[in-house]
Design a protein around this motif. Structure first.
Motif, PDB file in Angstrom:
ATOM      1  N   HIS A 182       1.336  -2.344  -3.029  1.00 54.06           N
ATOM      2  CA  HIS A 182       1.956  -3.434  -2.388  1.00 54.06           C
ATOM      3  C   HIS A 182       3.211  -2.833  -1.522  1.00 54.06           C
ATOM      4  O   HIS A 182       3.450  -3.249  -0.530  1.00 54.06           O
ATOM      5  N   LEU A 242       4.083  -3.400   2.535  1.00 56.31           N
ATOM      6  CA  LEU A 242       5.332  -3.886   3.103  1.00 56.31           C
ATOM      7  C   LEU A 242       6.023  -3.085   3.985  1.00 56.31           C
ATOM      8  O   LEU A 242       6.400  -3.223   5.016  1.00 56.31           O
ATOM      9  N   SER A 248       2.997 -10.352  -2.190  1.00 56.32           N
ATOM     10  CA  SER A 248       4.584 -10.132  -2.502  1.00 56.32           C
ATOM     11  C   SER A 248       5.320 -10.889  -3.297  1.00 56.32           C
ATOM     12  O   SER A 248       6.263 -10.276  -4.064  1.00 56.32           O
TER      13      SER A 248
END
Lengths: 294, 294
Positions: free
Chosen positions: B191, B195, B239
């Motif tokens: 993750h 990002l 997210s």
């Protein structure tokens, strides 16, 4: 007019320098290549592979025979190489380089070859790779690749044109810009992502559950961190050489991460989705163009 | 013992769900597959491609026939799917999912299927890709891939064992851990880098000289940003679902960038070289292991 090179001296017979020598020879543009380096074993390999015709561990010894000198060493060694070249270099011999940063290399030319600047042509062939050493040299490396020339104010247009012609003979496409513009562009699209990738791997490795994390890292992790496999000394040189531009890039990126953290904290799905969508669109358009360039 | 499935309901017939159906069928472990989705065109394609035997746009309609339900939709849709399943689901029918985050999905099971938790087996098949839709479904997707099971406290061991067996029949390797551990590990290795890549592309696109920058972006940029081509809605869901772990990751990473900026400001070549060398070593060892896993 095709400019012929009688004797090419390549300092640093690896991917960049060795591939230049091979491509120029295949194009019939050079008669004799002298490979210069610190490591005898690599020079002997270059000789055995036919990348060079002659080897030397001291550039001062062979400087006087060069029509063209390519400095393809790490930037950190270029000052010493230029200093060793200076006394013996013939008037009119062209000197170029393959350094990834250009403002600092321009300063080295000025410091070490102040009377020869008309024949100095700073350049950056865009052909990075994780490979190194003479065995990495390959004929086709520069085909459809770009080479950025950042001529000094003192560089004669004829000198730049000759260097451009030799790179074109290797199959490359030539672009010219100022050293400052070069360094700003590459800080953004090359130097910053290298630092981000190194820093990311460093943070994962520091975790208490690092083993577990690495165990589940997959293809996304693999591609994102590929450039963290790059050469540490080279990237220390580049980072420090392009320090000002990189600090500005890092500050801007950190501010971006702060805004992103704010969106997460606020649960701002719309903001996140907009940022991700726009980034995806930009990246997708870039990739289409990149594929078209071949 | 090989557990046979009479009727499999797959909600979301794309890469994850479609490939599961194909692999189970090839292994001879399922008689009939019902594909459920919102987009009729995709369902019809799945039917035409033989990925499913029957289609429906309403999971409530077919819930009562399922021996196994795989929720392979974006996590944002799973709550609604579970709620629609709940009234018709047969006692003992197994429900599993393919969500990339697990604590939030566990909460959804508890909320929407409170009387059925013994048969609910949250799971995460590690087989991401930029592709989507029924055309992305492929037989071999799960061969040598990992599937993480994060059983609830209420999940019967027999339920988890059956789901494990079906994934193994698809060629996958099974790992079990808690939802919290799963989410911490994937925040770190999946993750966060997504990002970081989205944020990086966003910052380059915002530059005054963005065109010029993109023009000189090369293979390092390509690989570093590949995951910024991922699905925006899916990554907004992920997210926010894994927000706490991600905020901690982002804070740690930003602190790392601050230290890196400090090294650059001080011209700390030793520190930079150490950081780059260690990161390169870690990444190289990781990559060796990753290649061995095949």
């Amino acid at each position: 007019m095709q400019q012929q090179i009688d004797t090419l001296v390549v300092a640093g017979v690896g991917l960049i320098g060795g591939s230049f020598a091979l491509a120029l020879r295949r194009a019939g543009r050079v008669r004799r290549v002298i490979g210069v380096g610190r490591t005898l074993a690599n020079l002997e390999r270059a000789l055995a592979l036919g990348v060079v015709d002659e080897i030397s561990q001291d550039i001062a010894e062979v400087a006087g025979r060069a029509d063209l000198v390519l400095l393809a060493s790490p930037v950190g060694q270029m000052g010493a190489l230029m200093a060793a070249l200076a006394p013996g270099l013939r008037a009119g011999a062209i000197v170029t380089d393959g350094g990834s940063t250009k403002s600092d290399v321009a300063a080295l030319y000025r410091e070490h070859l102040p009377n020869h600047l008309a024949y100095c042509v700073p350049a950056h062939p865009i052909a990075g790779s994780d490979m190194s050493g003479a065995v990495a040299a390959q004929y086709g490396l520069y085909e459809n690749r770009r080479v950025v020339l950042t001529p000094l104010d003192e560089t004669l247009p004829e000198s730049a044109a000759m260097v451009a012609g030799w790179w074109q003979a290797c199959g490359a496409e030539i672009h010219s810009m100022s050293a400052a513009e070069h360094d700003a562009v590459f800080a953004s699209v090359s130097h910053l992502p290298h630092l981000l990738a190194f820093a990311y791997v460093d943070r994962v490795a520091a975790k208490d559950n690092a083993e577990r994390c690495f165990d589940f890292a997959a293809t996304g992790f693999r591609d994102f961190t590929r450039i963290a496999g790059s050469h540490p000394e080279m990237w220390t040189d580049i980072s420090l050489a392009n320090r000002e531009a990189l600090l500005a890039e890092l500050a801007d990126y950190r501010a971006g991460l702060e805004r992103l953290s704010g969106m997460l904290e606020r649960g701002d799905a719309t903001g996140l989705n907009r940022l991700f969508s726009e980034a995806r669109g930009v990246r997708s358009r870039w990739h289409q163009q990149f594929l078209r360039k071949g």
